[in-house]
Design a protein around this motif. Structure first.
Motif, PDB file in Angstrom:
ATOM      1  N   GLN A  39       0.842  -1.200   0.000  1.00  8.20           N
ATOM      2  CA  GLN A  39       0.000   0.000   0.000  1.00  8.20           C
ATOM      3  C   GLN A  39       0.878   1.252   0.000  1.00  8.20           C
ATOM      4  OE1 GLN A  39      -3.357   0.197  -0.388  1.00  8.20           O
ATOM      5  NE2 GLN A  39      -2.968   2.389  -0.562  1.00  8.20           N
ATOM      6  N   GLN A  61       3.932   1.507  -1.209  1.00  2.00           N
ATOM      7  CA  GLN A  61       4.504   1.610  -2.545  1.00  2.00           C
ATOM      8  C   GLN A  61       3.474   2.140  -3.545  1.00  2.00           C
ATOM      9  OE1 GLN A  61       5.971  -2.359  -3.266  1.00  2.00           O
ATOM     10  NE2 GLN A  61       8.047  -1.828  -2.593  1.00  2.00           N
ATOM     11  N   ALA A  62       2.258   1.678  -3.440  1.00  2.00           N
ATOM     12  CA  ALA A  62       1.192   2.142  -4.325  1.00  2.00           C
ATOM     13  C   ALA A  62       0.932   3.631  -4.110  1.00  2.00           C
ATOM     14  CB  ALA A  62      -0.082   1.338  -4.098  1.00  2.00           C
ATOM     15  N   ASP A  63       0.945   4.078  -2.861  1.00  2.00           N
ATOM     16  CA  ASP A  63       0.739   5.500  -2.559  1.00  2.00           C
ATOM     17  C   ASP A  63       1.868   6.347  -3.132  1.00  2.00           C
ATOM     18  OD1 ASP A  63      -1.578   4.820  -1.235  1.00  2.00           O
ATOM     19  OD2 ASP A  63      -0.686   4.940   0.782  1.00  2.00           O
ATOM     20  N   LEU A 107       3.818   5.580  -5.667  1.00  2.00           N
ATOM     21  CA  LEU A 107       3.697   5.580  -7.130  1.00  2.00           C
ATOM     22  C   LEU A 107       2.542   6.459  -7.606  1.00  2.00           C
ATOM     23  CD1 LEU A 107       4.464   1.831  -7.890  1.00  2.00           C
ATOM     24  CD2 LEU A 107       5.941   3.799  -8.323  1.00  2.00           C
ATOM     25  N   ALA A 108       1.452   6.460  -6.865  1.00  2.00           N
ATOM     26  CA  ALA A 108       0.308   7.307  -7.229  1.00  2.00           C
ATOM     27  C   ALA A 108       0.680   8.778  -7.118  1.00  2.00           C
ATOM     28  CB  ALA A 108      -0.889   6.979  -6.343  1.00  2.00           C
ATOM     29  N   THR A 109       1.425   9.121  -6.083  1.00  2.00           N
ATOM     30  CA  THR A 109       1.877  10.504  -5.906  1.00  2.00           C
ATOM     31  C   THR A 109       2.796  10.910  -7.050  1.00  2.00           C
ATOM     32  OG1 THR A 109       1.704  10.337  -3.510  1.00  2.00           O
ATOM     33  CG2 THR A 109       3.114  12.080  -4.366  1.00  2.00           C
ATOM     34  N   ARG A 110       3.715  10.028  -7.384  1.00  2.00           N
ATOM     35  CA  ARG A 110       4.651  10.318  -8.485  1.00  2.00           C
ATOM     36  C   ARG A 110       3.908  10.457  -9.813  1.00  2.00           C
ATOM     37  NH1 ARG A 110       8.509  13.009 -10.232  1.00  2.00           N
ATOM     38  NH2 ARG A 110       9.972  11.985 -11.600  1.00  2.00           N
ATOM     39  N   LEU A 111       2.907   9.628 -10.016  1.00  2.00           N
ATOM     40  CA  LEU A 111       2.108   9.709 -11.241  1.00  2.00           C
ATOM     41  C   LEU A 111       1.385  11.048 -11.334  1.00  2.00           C
ATOM     42  CD1 LEU A 111       1.063   8.357 -13.793  1.00  2.00           C
ATOM     43  CD2 LEU A 111      -0.744   7.318 -12.411  1.00  2.00           C
ATOM     44  N   ARG A 112       0.839  11.526 -10.215  1.00  2.00           N
ATOM     45  CA  ARG A 112       0.177  12.838 -10.212  1.00  2.00           C
ATOM     46  C   ARG A 112       1.179  13.948 -10.536  1.00  2.00           C
ATOM     47  NH1 ARG A 112      -2.476  10.590  -5.879  1.00  2.00           N
ATOM     48  NH2 ARG A 112      -1.119  11.593  -4.363  1.00  2.00           N
ATOM     49  N   SER A 138       1.971  13.760 -14.220  1.00  2.00           N
ATOM     50  CA  SER A 138       0.825  14.227 -15.009  1.00  2.00           C
ATOM     51  C   SER A 138       0.780  15.753 -15.036  1.00  2.00           C
ATOM     52  CB  SER A 138      -0.478  13.680 -14.434  1.00  2.00           C
ATOM     53  OG  SER A 138      -0.528  12.286 -14.596  1.00  2.00           O
TER      54      SER A 138
END
Length: 69
Positions: free
Chosen positions: A6, A8-10, A12-17, A20
Motif C-alpha cells: 500500500q 509503494q502504491a501511494d 507511485l500514485a503521488t509520483r504519477l500525479r 501528469s
C-alpha cells in the motif's frame, strides 16, 4: 506485506500525479510556442548597416554615454 504494498502504491500514485502535472505544463508550453511561431512566421532580418545617428549634439552626448565613452 500488505502495508508495504500500500505504501509503494501511494508513492507511485503521488509520483504519477506529479508527472501528469508536468506533462500538462509541457502541453501548455508546446501550444504557446506553436502559437507564437504562427504569430510571427518570419522574423525580421537584422539590417546590414548600422542605424543612422542624428547629428544633434545632445543626441551624440546621450549616445556616447550609452556606449560608455
Amino acid at each position: 506485506m500488505t502495508d508495504r504494498k500500500q505504501t509503494q502504491a501511494d508513492i507511485l500514485a503521488t509520483r504519477l500525479r506529479e508527472l501528469s502535472g508536468q506533462v500538462e505544463h509541457l502541453r501548455i508550453s508546446r501550444k504557446t510556442l506553436i502559437f507564437l511561431a504562427e504569430e510571427d512566421p518570419a522574423p525580421a532580418e537584422p539590417s546590414a548597416s548600422p542605424p543612422v545617428v542624428p547629428d544633434h549634439p545632445a543626441y551624440q552626448q546621450i549616445h556616447g554615454l550609452r556606449q560608455g565613452r
